[in-house]
Design an enzyme around this catalytic site. Structure first.
Site, PDB file in Angstrom:
ATOM      1  N   MET A   1     -20.389  33.587  13.638  1.00  0.00           N
ATOM      2  CA  MET A   1     -19.221  34.203  14.222  1.00  0.00           C
ATOM      3  C   MET A   1     -19.216  33.923  15.721  1.00  0.00           C
ATOM      4  O   MET A   1     -19.910  34.570  16.486  1.00  0.00           O
ATOM      5  CB  MET A   1     -19.250  35.713  13.972  1.00  0.00           C
ATOM      6  CG  MET A   1     -18.210  36.468  14.744  1.00  0.00           C
ATOM      7  SD  MET A   1     -18.265  38.251  14.525  1.00  0.00           S
ATOM      8  CE  MET A   1     -19.605  38.694  15.616  1.00  0.00           C
ATOM      9  N   PRO A   2     -18.453  32.933  16.183  1.00  0.00           N
ATOM     10  CA  PRO A   2     -18.351  32.685  17.612  1.00  0.00           C
ATOM     11  C   PRO A   2     -17.612  33.820  18.317  1.00  0.00           C
ATOM     12  O   PRO A   2     -16.652  34.374  17.792  1.00  0.00           O
ATOM     13  CB  PRO A   2     -17.534  31.398  17.701  1.00  0.00           C
ATOM     14  CG  PRO A   2     -17.614  30.784  16.360  1.00  0.00           C
ATOM     15  CD  PRO A   2     -17.780  31.908  15.400  1.00  0.00           C
ATOM     16  N   TYR A   3     -18.094  34.135  19.500  1.00  0.00           N
ATOM     17  CA  TYR A   3     -17.517  35.202  20.320  1.00  0.00           C
ATOM     18  C   TYR A   3     -17.338  34.642  21.720  1.00  0.00           C
ATOM     19  O   TYR A   3     -18.294  34.173  22.339  1.00  0.00           O
ATOM     20  CB  TYR A   3     -18.475  36.400  20.326  1.00  0.00           C
ATOM     21  CG  TYR A   3     -18.171  37.461  21.350  1.00  0.00           C
ATOM     22  CD1 TYR A   3     -17.194  38.410  21.119  1.00  0.00           C
ATOM     23  CD2 TYR A   3     -18.885  37.528  22.543  1.00  0.00           C
ATOM     24  CE1 TYR A   3     -16.930  39.406  22.052  1.00  0.00           C
ATOM     25  CE2 TYR A   3     -18.627  38.514  23.481  1.00  0.00           C
ATOM     26  CZ  TYR A   3     -17.643  39.446  23.227  1.00  0.00           C
ATOM     27  OH  TYR A   3     -17.377  40.434  24.148  1.00  0.00           O
TER      28      TYR A   3
END
Length: 67
Positions: free
Chosen positions: A1-3
């Site tokens: 999950m890129p943030y």
């Protein structure tokens, strides 16, 4: 999950924010093969008086630049 967390002074419009979110998401889809629904982008607006630039608070720096 890129943030992705982006801090800006409150000077951009809702439309500009939407475009930034779209482009950041698209970049992660293209470069890393991520699904768009896995990309999270947070835009944090920081008051100019709470941001330092060139040795001054940003509101003071901008004031000096307009003089």
């Amino acid at each position: 999950m890129p943030y992705i967390r982006l801090a800006v002074t409150p000077s951009i419009t809702r439309a500009q924010k939407a475009e930034v979110v779209r482009r950041f998401t698209q970049a992660l889809v293209e470069v890393y093969g991520k699904q768009p629904e896995h990309v999270h982008v947070v835009i944090e607006e920081v008051a100019q008086e709470n941001w330092g630039y060139a040795g001054q608070l940003t509101d003071e720096w901008r004031k000096d630049q307009s003089s």
